[in-house]
Design an enzyme around this catalytic site. Structure first.
Site, PDB file in Angstrom:
ATOM      1  N   ARG A 271       0.815  -1.229   0.000  1.00  0.00           N
ATOM      2  CA  ARG A 271       0.000   0.000   0.000  1.00  0.00           C
ATOM      3  C   ARG A 271       0.843   1.272   0.000  1.00  0.00           C
ATOM      4  NH1 ARG A 271      -3.737  -2.791   3.583  1.00  0.00           N
ATOM      5  NH2 ARG A 271      -5.451  -3.523   2.282  1.00  0.00           N
TER       6      ARG A 271
ATOM      7  N   LYS B  42       3.714  11.382 -11.704  1.00  0.00           N
ATOM      8  CA  LYS B  42       2.895  10.468 -12.528  1.00  0.00           C
ATOM      9  C   LYS B  42       3.691   9.192 -12.710  1.00  0.00           C
ATOM     10  CE  LYS B  42       0.072  13.083 -15.805  1.00  0.00           C
ATOM     11  NZ  LYS B  42      -0.082  13.262 -17.257  1.00  0.00           N
TER      12      LYS B  42
ATOM     13  N   GLU C  39      10.983  16.777 -25.592  1.00  0.00           N
ATOM     14  CA  GLU C  39      10.226  17.301 -24.439  1.00  0.00           C
ATOM     15  C   GLU C  39      10.679  18.716 -24.105  1.00  0.00           C
ATOM     16  OE1 GLU C  39       7.586  15.871 -23.134  1.00  0.00           O
ATOM     17  OE2 GLU C  39       7.821  13.688 -23.134  1.00  0.00           O
TER      18      GLU C  39
ATOM     19  N   LYS D  22       7.911  22.602 -15.056  1.00  0.00           N
ATOM     20  CA  LYS D  22       7.023  21.495 -14.700  1.00  0.00           C
ATOM     21  C   LYS D  22       6.547  21.639 -13.255  1.00  0.00           C
ATOM     22  CE  LYS D  22       5.888  16.761 -15.098  1.00  0.00           C
ATOM     23  NZ  LYS D  22       6.165  15.467 -15.704  1.00  0.00           N
TER      24      LYS D  22
ATOM     25  N   GLU E 116      -3.887  16.667 -12.537  1.00  0.00           N
ATOM     26  CA  GLU E 116      -4.320  16.889 -13.927  1.00  0.00           C
ATOM     27  C   GLU E 116      -5.842  17.093 -14.022  1.00  0.00           C
ATOM     28  OE1 GLU E 116      -1.897  14.950 -16.999  1.00  0.00           O
ATOM     29  OE2 GLU E 116      -3.781  14.497 -17.988  1.00  0.00           O
TER      30      GLU E 116
ATOM     31  N   ARG F 249      -2.608  21.062 -15.847  1.00  0.00           N
ATOM     32  CA  ARG F 249      -1.522  20.105 -16.116  1.00  0.00           C
ATOM     33  C   ARG F 249      -1.667  19.457 -17.488  1.00  0.00           C
ATOM     34  NH1 ARG F 249       1.275  15.763 -11.878  1.00  0.00           N
ATOM     35  NH2 ARG F 249       2.782  14.983 -13.394  1.00  0.00           N
TER      36      ARG F 249
ATOM     37  N   ASN G  74       0.604  17.824 -22.006  1.00  0.00           N
ATOM     38  CA  ASN G  74       0.327  16.750 -22.966  1.00  0.00           C
ATOM     39  C   ASN G  74       0.333  17.239 -24.406  1.00  0.00           C
ATOM     40  OD1 ASN G  74      -0.040  14.825 -20.931  1.00  0.00           O
ATOM     41  ND2 ASN G  74      -2.135  15.529 -20.585  1.00  0.00           N
TER      42      ASN G  74
ATOM     43  N   HIS H 168       1.040  14.885 -27.204  1.00  0.00           N
ATOM     44  CA  HIS H 168       0.956  13.520 -26.675  1.00  0.00           C
ATOM     45  C   HIS H 168      -0.303  12.783 -27.109  1.00  0.00           C
ATOM     46  CE1 HIS H 168       4.356  14.877 -24.366  1.00  0.00           C
ATOM     47  NE2 HIS H 168       4.457  13.742 -23.716  1.00  0.00           N
TER      48      HIS H 168
ATOM     49  N   HIS I 246       0.937   9.459 -28.385  1.00  0.00           N
ATOM     50  CA  HIS I 246       0.589   8.177 -27.750  1.00  0.00           C
ATOM     51  C   HIS I 246      -0.115   7.248 -28.743  1.00  0.00           C
ATOM     52  CE1 HIS I 246       0.682   9.754 -23.307  1.00  0.00           C
ATOM     53  NE2 HIS I 246       1.888   9.569 -23.812  1.00  0.00           N
TER      54      HIS I 246
ATOM     55  N   HIS J  72       9.753   7.314 -27.173  1.00  0.00           N
ATOM     56  CA  HIS J  72       8.636   8.173 -26.758  1.00  0.00           C
ATOM     57  C   HIS J  72       8.825   9.588 -27.345  1.00  0.00           C
ATOM     58  CE1 HIS J  72       5.510   9.922 -24.269  1.00  0.00           C
ATOM     59  NE2 HIS J  72       6.379  10.798 -23.788  1.00  0.00           N
TER      60      HIS J  72
HETATM   61  N1  NAD Z   1       5.805  10.202 -15.650  1.00  0.00           N
HETATM   62  C1  NAD Z   1       5.789  11.211 -16.467  1.00  0.00           C
HETATM   63  O1  NAD Z   1       5.354  12.328 -16.129  1.00  0.00           O
HETATM   64  C2  NAD Z   1       6.356  11.043 -17.849  1.00  0.00           C
HETATM   65  C3  NAD Z   1       6.601  12.151 -18.671  1.00  0.00           C
HETATM   66  C4  NAD Z   1       7.195  11.933 -19.918  1.00  0.00           C
HETATM   67  C5  NAD Z   1       7.520  10.646 -20.315  1.00  0.00           C
HETATM   68  N2  NAD Z   1       7.258   9.600 -19.500  1.00  0.00           N
HETATM   69  C6  NAD Z   1       7.609   8.230 -19.881  1.00  0.00           C
HETATM   70  O2  NAD Z   1       9.018   8.140 -19.983  1.00  0.00           O
HETATM   71  C7  NAD Z   1       9.332   7.039 -20.838  1.00  0.00           C
HETATM   72  C8  NAD Z   1      10.441   7.427 -21.789  1.00  0.00           C
HETATM   73  O3  NAD Z   1      11.606   7.697 -21.045  1.00  0.00           O
HETATM   74  P1  NAD Z   1      13.053   7.593 -21.716  1.00  0.00           P
HETATM   75  O4  NAD Z   1      13.049   8.271 -23.014  1.00  0.00           O
HETATM   76  O5  NAD Z   1      14.031   7.994 -20.687  1.00  0.00           O
HETATM   77  O6  NAD Z   1      13.145   6.037 -22.059  1.00  0.00           O
HETATM   78  P2  NAD Z   1      13.962   4.817 -21.402  1.00  0.00           P
HETATM   79  O7  NAD Z   1      13.798   4.783 -19.946  1.00  0.00           O
HETATM   80  O8  NAD Z   1      13.579   3.626 -22.190  1.00  0.00           O
HETATM   81  O9  NAD Z   1      15.484   5.196 -21.707  1.00  0.00           O
HETATM   82  C9  NAD Z   1      15.924   5.205 -23.025  1.00  0.00           C
HETATM   83  C10 NAD Z   1      17.172   4.292 -23.199  1.00  0.00           C
HETATM   84  O10 NAD Z   1      18.304   5.005 -22.721  1.00  0.00           O
HETATM   85  C11 NAD Z   1      19.011   4.179 -21.792  1.00  0.00           C
HETATM   86  N3  NAD Z   1      19.658   5.105 -20.863  1.00  0.00           N
HETATM   87  C12 NAD Z   1      19.064   5.873 -19.920  1.00  0.00           C
HETATM   88  N4  NAD Z   1      19.980   6.685 -19.376  1.00  0.00           N
HETATM   89  C13 NAD Z   1      21.164   6.429 -19.980  1.00  0.00           C
HETATM   90  C14 NAD Z   1      22.472   6.977 -19.876  1.00  0.00           C
HETATM   91  N5  NAD Z   1      22.748   7.991 -19.058  1.00  0.00           N
HETATM   92  N6  NAD Z   1      23.442   6.465 -20.661  1.00  0.00           N
HETATM   93  C15 NAD Z   1      23.176   5.461 -21.555  1.00  0.00           C
HETATM   94  N7  NAD Z   1      21.963   4.920 -21.712  1.00  0.00           N
HETATM   95  C16 NAD Z   1      20.967   5.409 -20.930  1.00  0.00           C
HETATM   96  C17 NAD Z   1      17.988   3.269 -21.201  1.00  0.00           C
HETATM   97  O11 NAD Z   1      18.593   2.100 -20.692  1.00  0.00           O
HETATM   98  C18 NAD Z   1      17.099   2.988 -22.418  1.00  0.00           C
HETATM   99  O12 NAD Z   1      17.690   1.973 -23.198  1.00  0.00           O
HETATM  100  C19 NAD Z   1       8.041   6.669 -21.551  1.00  0.00           C
HETATM  101  O13 NAD Z   1       7.539   5.472 -21.022  1.00  0.00           O
HETATM  102  C20 NAD Z   1       7.109   7.812 -21.230  1.00  0.00           C
HETATM  103  O14 NAD Z   1       5.755   7.425 -21.193  1.00  0.00           O
HETATM  104  C21 NAD Z   1       6.678   9.769 -18.279  1.00  0.00           C
END
Ligand code: NAD
Length: 381
Positions: free
Chosen positions: A136, A158, A200, A242, A252, A256, A260, A263, A267, A280
């Site tokens: 929990r 999020k 982003e 942010k 949201e 907020r 998006n 997005h 998405h 992404h």
């Molecule tokens: N929670 C939120 O508010 C929010 C906002 C935007 C995006 N997201 C989510 O974030 C995700 C995308 O994140 P992402 O682009 O970081 O993807 P990811 O976590 O898949 O990372 C991308 C790749 O880079 C590698 N990597 C990360 N840091 C590294 C580093 N310093 N050196 C070498 N390799 C490295 C990872 O292992 C992976 O292979 C999506 O799922 C998206 O929906 C969430």
């Protein structure tokens, strides 16, 4: 918003959250700069967080940064265990969360445990969701290592995972106890992932900060070859933007939604391609192009400003657009979006560079027309 400076190369400010009914103040610090990794254990200790640590990372970030974070905790007298997950969006699933529960159970990790997410947005979102739901709820901290996670996903609480028919359909609003952003980690990030994170950053300029947008246009080439001198200020600015939005609308309920922008279409592109073709950031790059066209027709975004936004997005060089997706497939995928209300697809749209409004529900023809404009734009590239 800023509350102090830890040392000359590390800045700190707090995310202040809206008060709850009991009027208690809720906030958490974000540390940003070079060398932040080495301050995690002392800062966790100072803040009175649990001394039983479980570090979650992926197959790339485990050896690059997880080892160092782990050693920092052990040297500081913490008990620290590790969980390593497969990398990539395809693994952001309920099954992966289940595998975390199983490992936490095997480690006998109780409510006195702290999860530490070391990785990109996928690791941050999965770990945060596991923390929100295990026993929990147990605390967690974010140690984002990708640009995308540093400027966006690690801040704001999020957390969640995907289902085959839609992004982030299971999740929670669950704030981290701290965010530790070491911009030095960007030096190992592959170029494609750096550009993905820059998408982003462009979003923040487009929706909230015309000066940031100007800077990106001017310094774009330098940012592609990581000049670490430019990144601390850019990452900090995005986190401040942010945090200011989340402070007004944590769950949201309104404002907020502007985060998006790009997005709704993005998405849909990710879901239509099985989360396997695009990062992404690439998907939302295409999403922002379509939604910029939609902003021109629905919100009178001036054509010259639309042109500047699309030219900057083109410079991000996303993986080639897959023409086999089909307008109808993308349109139908939008109904899987969390923002759909009463059967209406909702968009956040621009009225100018740095100005965005939310809650727009254009008709089917207007939406499909913007997708056609996207498809014909990418054909011209
Ligand atoms: N929670 C939120 O508010 C929010 C906002 C935007 C995006 N997201 C989510 O974030 C995700 C995308 O994140 P992402 O682009 O970081 O993807 P990811 O976590 O898949 O990372 C991308 C790749 O880079 C590698 N990597 C990360 N840091 C590294 C580093 N310093 N050196 C070498 N390799 C490295 C990872 O292992 C992976 O292979 C999506 O799922 C998206 O929906 C969430």
């Amino acid at each position: 918003m800023r509350t102090g400076t830890v040392d000359r190369s590390i800045s700190q400010f707090s995310v202040r959250l809206p008060q709850r009914d009991d009027a208690s103040t809720r906030s958490y610090p974000i540390y940003i700069g070079q060398g932040v990794l080495s301050m995690i254990a002392p800062a966790v200790s100072e803040r009175g967080l649990p001394k039983r640590i479980v570090i979650v990372s992926d197959e790339h970030t485990a050896s690059l940064y997880g080892d160092r974070v782990h050693a920092g905790f052990v040297n500081f007298g913490f008990r620290a265990d590790r969980i390593e997950l497969p990398a990539g969006e395809r693994n952001k699933t309920p099954d992966t969360v289940r595998s975390i529960y199983d490992k936490l159970h095997a480690l006998r990790a109780g409510r006195d445990s702290l999860l530490v997410a070391v990785g990109g947005g996928v690791i941050g979102d999965i770990t945060g969701y596991a923390a929100a739901t295990y026993l929990r709820g147990i605390p967690y901290v974010q140690v984002p290592t990708s640009l995308l996670a540093q400027v966006d996903s690690s801040v704001g609480g999020k957390v969640g995972v995907n289902l085959p028919y839609g992004k982030n359909l299971i999740g929670a609003f669950y704030q981290p106890a701290c965010v530790f952003i070491d911009v030095g980690t960007l030096s190992t990030l592959p170029g494609r992932e750096l550009r993905s994170g820059l998408a982003e950053v462009v979003k923040y300029g487009a929706i909230l900060d015309a000066a940031l947008f100007d800077l990106l246009e001017r310094d774009f080439d330098g940012l592609l070859h990581p000049d670490l001198h430019l990144y601390p200020d850019i990452v900090k600015r995005c986190c401040e933007l942010k945090a200011s939005v989340v402070a007004k609308d944590e769950h949201e309920a309104g404002l907020r939604e502007i985060l998006n922008f790009g997005h709704t279409v993005g998405h849909a592109i990710e879901a239509s391609t099985g989360y396997a073709t695009y990062t992404h950031g690439e998907a939302i790059t295409y999403g922002m192009i379509a939604e910029t066209y939609l902003s021109v027709t629905e919100r009178s975004l001036p054509a010259d400003e639309a042109g500047r936004i699309i030219r900057l997005l083109d410079r991000l060089g996303p993986a080639p657009f897959r023409n086999d997706i089909g307008i109808d497939t993308m349109y139908q995928a939008m109904f899987g979006d969390k923002k759909v209300r009463s059967g209406n697809i909702r968009f956040s749209l621009l009225t100018g560079i740095g100005a965005c409004t939310f809650g727009h529900t254009p008709g089917e023809e207007a939406i499909k027309n913007s997708l056609r404009q996207l498809v014909s734009h990418v054909k011209e590239q």
